[in-house]
Scaffold this active site. Structure first.
Site, short mmCIF file in Angstrom:
data_model
loop_
_atom_site.label_atom_id
_atom_site.label_comp_id
_atom_site.label_asym_id
_atom_site.label_seq_id
_atom_site.Cartn_x
_atom_site.Cartn_y
_atom_site.Cartn_z
N ASN A 173 81.46 -48.69 -99.10
CA ASN A 173 82.59 -48.01 -98.44
C ASN A 173 83.77 -47.71 -99.37
O ASN A 173 84.53 -46.78 -99.12
CB ASN A 173 83.04 -48.80 -97.21
CG ASN A 173 83.47 -50.20 -97.53
OD1 ASN A 173 83.16 -50.73 -98.60
ND2 ASN A 173 84.20 -50.82 -96.62
N LYS A 196 76.91 -54.38 -109.95
CA LYS A 196 75.87 -53.60 -109.26
C LYS A 196 76.49 -52.92 -108.04
O LYS A 196 76.86 -53.59 -107.08
CB LYS A 196 74.72 -54.50 -108.80
CG LYS A 196 73.53 -53.67 -108.31
CD LYS A 196 72.55 -54.45 -107.50
CE LYS A 196 72.96 -54.65 -106.09
NZ LYS A 196 73.16 -53.42 -105.32
N GLY A 248 80.23 -57.29 -99.05
CA GLY A 248 79.18 -56.73 -98.21
C GLY A 248 79.10 -57.45 -96.89
O GLY A 248 80.09 -58.04 -96.42
N PRO A 251 75.21 -61.33 -93.38
CA PRO A 251 73.86 -61.83 -93.69
C PRO A 251 73.56 -61.82 -95.19
O PRO A 251 72.98 -62.78 -95.71
CB PRO A 251 72.93 -60.85 -92.94
CG PRO A 251 73.78 -60.25 -91.87
CD PRO A 251 75.18 -60.22 -92.39
N THR A 252 73.95 -60.75 -95.89
CA THR A 252 73.69 -60.73 -97.34
C THR A 252 74.57 -61.78 -98.04
O THR A 252 74.12 -62.44 -98.98
CB THR A 252 73.96 -59.32 -97.93
OG1 THR A 252 73.30 -58.35 -97.14
CG2 THR A 252 73.48 -59.22 -99.35
N GLU A 270 83.41 -61.45 -99.95
CA GLU A 270 84.27 -60.58 -99.12
C GLU A 270 83.36 -59.94 -98.09
O GLU A 270 82.63 -59.00 -98.41
CB GLU A 270 84.94 -59.51 -99.99
CG GLU A 270 85.98 -60.03 -100.96
CD GLU A 270 87.23 -60.54 -100.27
OE1 GLU A 270 87.38 -60.36 -99.05
OE2 GLU A 270 88.06 -61.15 -100.97
N GLU A 407 80.27 -56.00 -85.35
CA GLU A 407 80.89 -55.06 -86.29
C GLU A 407 80.11 -53.75 -86.25
O GLU A 407 78.92 -53.72 -86.56
CB GLU A 407 80.86 -55.64 -87.71
CG GLU A 407 81.64 -54.80 -88.69
CD GLU A 407 81.51 -55.27 -90.14
OE1 GLU A 407 80.41 -55.68 -90.54
OE2 GLU A 407 82.52 -55.21 -90.86
N GLU A 484 90.53 -61.73 -103.19
CA GLU A 484 90.69 -60.71 -104.22
C GLU A 484 92.17 -60.33 -104.21
O GLU A 484 92.87 -60.52 -103.21
CB GLU A 484 89.81 -59.50 -103.92
CG GLU A 484 88.34 -59.90 -104.02
CD GLU A 484 87.35 -58.77 -104.12
OE1 GLU A 484 87.46 -57.82 -103.34
OE2 GLU A 484 86.45 -58.87 -104.97
N1 LIG Z 1 85.64 -58.13 -96.96
C1 LIG Z 1 85.61 -57.07 -97.73
O1 LIG Z 1 86.40 -56.93 -98.64
C2 LIG Z 1 84.59 -55.98 -97.49
C3 LIG Z 1 84.79 -54.74 -98.07
C4 LIG Z 1 83.86 -53.73 -97.84
C5 LIG Z 1 82.74 -53.96 -97.04
N2 LIG Z 1 82.58 -55.17 -96.47
C6 LIG Z 1 81.42 -55.41 -95.57
O2 LIG Z 1 80.25 -54.84 -96.12
C7 LIG Z 1 79.37 -54.43 -95.11
C8 LIG Z 1 78.91 -53.01 -95.36
O3 LIG Z 1 78.47 -52.88 -96.67
P1 LIG Z 1 76.90 -52.84 -97.05
O4 LIG Z 1 76.12 -52.22 -95.94
O5 LIG Z 1 76.82 -52.24 -98.42
O6 LIG Z 1 76.54 -54.40 -97.12
P2 LIG Z 1 75.19 -55.09 -97.60
O7 LIG Z 1 75.38 -56.55 -97.41
O8 LIG Z 1 74.01 -54.45 -96.99
O9 LIG Z 1 75.08 -54.75 -99.17
C9 LIG Z 1 76.12 -55.07 -100.05
C10 LIG Z 1 75.55 -55.15 -101.46
O10 LIG Z 1 74.66 -56.23 -101.56
C11 LIG Z 1 73.45 -55.80 -102.15
N3 LIG Z 1 72.36 -56.65 -101.64
C12 LIG Z 1 71.70 -56.53 -100.47
N4 LIG Z 1 70.81 -57.55 -100.34
C13 LIG Z 1 70.92 -58.31 -101.44
C14 LIG Z 1 70.28 -59.51 -101.90
N5 LIG Z 1 69.32 -60.11 -101.18
N6 LIG Z 1 70.67 -60.04 -103.07
C15 LIG Z 1 71.64 -59.46 -103.80
N7 LIG Z 1 72.27 -58.31 -103.45
C16 LIG Z 1 71.93 -57.75 -102.28
C17 LIG Z 1 73.34 -54.34 -101.76
O11 LIG Z 1 72.45 -53.65 -102.61
C18 LIG Z 1 74.79 -53.91 -101.91
O12 LIG Z 1 75.11 -53.66 -103.26
C19 LIG Z 1 80.14 -54.56 -93.82
O13 LIG Z 1 79.75 -55.74 -93.13
C20 LIG Z 1 81.58 -54.69 -94.27
O14 LIG Z 1 82.42 -55.35 -93.39
C21 LIG Z 1 83.47 -56.19 -96.68
C1 LIG Z 2 92.25 -50.53 -98.57
N1 LIG Z 2 91.67 -50.86 -97.28
C2 LIG Z 2 91.64 -49.67 -96.48
C3 LIG Z 2 92.45 -51.83 -96.57
C4 LIG Z 2 90.30 -51.34 -97.46
C5 LIG Z 2 90.10 -52.68 -98.06
C6 LIG Z 2 88.65 -52.92 -98.45
C7 LIG Z 2 87.75 -53.13 -97.28
O1 LIG Z 2 86.83 -52.45 -96.91
#
Ligand SMILES: NC(=O)c1ccc[n+]([C@@H]2O[C@H](COP(=O)([O-])OP(=O)(O)OC[C@H]3O[C@@H](n4cnc5c(N)ncnc54)[C@H](O)[C@@H]3O)[C@@H](O)[C@H]2O)c1
Ligand SMILES: C[N+](C)(C)CCCC=O
Length: 510
Positions: A173, A196, A248, A251-252, A270, A407, A484
């Site tokens: 995102n 990555k 991400g 679950p991951t 995060e 979510e 962060e």
């Molecule tokens: N808290 C934060 O700062 C923040 C910011 C952005 C997104 N998010 C969260 O991320 C999610 C959406 O992003 P997404 O769909 O890319 O998430 P995701 O967990 O599917 O993937 C995130 C990353 O992890 C990698 N990955 C997946 N499985 C893995 C494994 N088994 N081992 C190592 N790496 C692996 C993916 O290739 C990708 O690079 C949402 O839940 C969102 O809330 C959190």
């Molecule tokens: C800058 N924002 C919009 C708060 C995003 C923070 C990163 C989370 O997805």
């Protein structure tokens, strides 16, 4: 085309990309100072342009040998970088920030083409990345230990030392911003990094790698390996990796923590959110409506910190709903590269379908669709294969509904009614997640009292989704571990060594 853009450093900020016209033909892996083609023959997937649904390029995932090459490059750079002074590191990071500033438009355009968000937002993301690098460059110069006086003239001192090779794993995102939010504190502390990106959005992290190299970083300081979970898992298990910083899903995140635990590696997680926004009857309704839109519709609603459970006091509910629906209907959806667009395309066809299925489920469970929630087909023929939907406001929501519990990660706002502060706090905290929360009120005492009780890492009073890089960002509960941004993140990318110095004789018990 990407290659030409990537190498034209002093090009003035002019628009040159248009949706539907980009093919990425250059390798997106980068280690030991160069772009690299992966030799892995399997698991090749396509990368798409969300605005049009066109294929941008194949993703070239890295296998074990390539991950190892990237980690070894980072290990070798660490030897040199970790010995440099904070001032020397800061100079290179500041130069990188200057390059980002000059290439703002180019980076933002490529982010739009690969992610689908509006150019207006992408520029702000690039700015946040640059500011983060500037901020940690300044902090690099301040890293220091303590001196502790002990009996008999003996003393101790502490040294703040880097961890080693850090791995960054990003979500789709905020591809460029996440790459910067992870690398800036890591590099400032003297670490090197292998990053990555998400396989959906591989295009811009490699630009950051080139920029660090152009700024004078040693070869291998910041490397990019492409791939999905296999590549991520190879990184997490690699014995020469000291830390994994992950953004991400929950679950991951759990899997990352489990993999890192095998090598007792440091982790930052995060993760996701389902954050509450509380709007009291004494709010400035105009600002509360603007805040609710900021809390739900940035980046097509694909924001971890979004305040998607909007609790509105029953006395102002009709007024609030009328205005929020009016403004949601007015959001300009379409070509994300156009200045007038405020909402672009969701990241993928399957994600769009998932978000729309949440709206269907909400209807079945009794929520009222007050606006939006439909697939959207722009009139421009080249955008017809894109992944668009109309932003949605759901009314009549209750706490048990799927749309309120899970979510959605799309442009879907759930509006709930409440009557008392005590009641809304219980409901707001009734979740396993705790990334963010917000409160709108004109009562200053209530604002701080409510924030004290909200179980979330980032709380906003009378605004939402404002994330200055000086302020720590991260979650409570299952939304994550570590932070962060802000000064505290230095502690997550460094370790303390305590050194005892004897000035007298050894007083042995034996
Ligand atoms: N808290 C934060 O700062 C923040 C910011 C952005 C997104 N998010 C969260 O991320 C999610 C959406 O992003 P997404 O769909 O890319 O998430 P995701 O967990 O599917 O993937 C995130 C990353 O992890 C990698 N990955 C997946 N499985 C893995 C494994 N088994 N081992 C190592 N790496 C692996 C993916 O290739 C990708 O690079 C949402 O839940 C969102 O809330 C959190
Ligand atoms: C800058 N924002 C919009 C708060 C995003 C923070 C990163 C989370 O997805």
């Amino acid at each position: 085309m990407l290659h030409r853009l990537a190498t034209s450093l002093r090009r003035p900020a002019v628009r040159c990309l248009s949706s539907g016209s980009v093919d990425i033909k250059v390798p997106l892996n980068f280690w030991a100072g160069k772009r690299r083609t992966s030799q892995e023959k399997c698991n090749k997937e396509n990368v798409y342009e969300p605005a049009t649904g066109r294929v941008l390029c194949p993703l070239e995932p890295c296998g074990a040998a390539e991950v190892n090459q990237a980690v070894q490059a980072a290990k070798s750079a660490f030897g040199h970088w970790s010995k440099m002074s904070g001032m020397e590191r800061a100079k290179i990071m500041i130069e990188a920030a200057h390059i980002i500033e000059r290439r703002r438009e180019e980076i933002a355009e490529i982010e739009v083409v690969n992610n689908g968000k509006s150019i207006t937002e992408a520029r702000l993301d690039v700015d946040s990345a640059r500011l983060c690098i500037e901020y940690y460059a300044a902090l690099a110069t301040t890293l220091a230990g303590q001196h502790v006086q002990l009996p008999g003239g003996s003393f101790a001192y502490t040294r703040r030392e880097p961890l080693g090779v850090c791995v960054g794993i990003g979500a789709w995102n905020y591809p460029f911003q996440i790459a910067a939010w992870k690398s800036a504190p890591a590099l400032a502390c003297g670490n090197s990094m292998v990053f990555k990106p998400s396989p959906l959005t591989p295009a811009t992290a490699v630009l950051l790698a080139e920029i660090y190299a152009m700024a004078g970083a040693p070869e291998g300081l910041y490397n990019v390996v492409q791939g999905g979970q296999e590549t991520g898992s190879l990184l997490c298990h690699h014995p020469d990796v000291a830390k994994v910083s992950f953004t991400g899903s929950v679950p991951t995140g759990k899997k990352i923590m489990e993999m890192a635990s095998k090598g007792v590696k440091h982790v930052t997680l995060e993760l996701g959110g389902k954050s509450p926004l509380l709007i009291f009857q004494d709010s400035d309704v105009e600002n509360a409506v603007k805040g609710a839109l900021m809390a739900n519709f940035l980046s097509q609603g694909q924001v971890c910190s979004n305040g998607t459970r909007v609790f509105v006091h029953k006395d102002i509910l009709p007024e609030f709903v009328e205005e929020v629906v009016k403004r949601t209907r007015a959001i300009q959806i379409g070509d994300p590269l156009l200045e007038s667009t405020r909402m672009g395309a969701l990241v993928s066809r399957s994600h769009l379908e998932r978000v729309l299925s949440f709206v269907d489920q909400a209807k079945k469970e009794g929520a009222a669709v007050l606006c939006g929630g439909e697939p959207f087909v722009p009139s421009d023929p080249k955008l017809r294969g894109g992944y668009y939907m109309t932003p949605c406001v759901l009314g009549n929501c209750t706490d048990e509904m799927t749309c309120v519990k899970e979510e959605i990660f799309g442009p879907v706002m759930c509006v709930l009614s409440f009557e008392s502060e005590e009641e809304v706090l219980l409901r707001a905290n009734d979740t396993d997640l705790g990334l963010a929360a917000g409160v709108f009120t004109s009562d200053v005492k209530r604002a701080h009292r409510v924030v004290e009780h909200l179980k979330a890492g980032s709380c906003f009073i009378n605004n939402y989704n404002i994330t200055p890089v000086e302020v720590p960002f991260g979650g409570f509960k299952m939304s994550g571990i570590g932070r962060e941004n802000g000064q505290v993140t230095i502690e997550h990318y460094s370790q303390l060594k305590s050194v005892y110095v004897e000035m007298g004789d050894v007083d042995s018990l034996f």
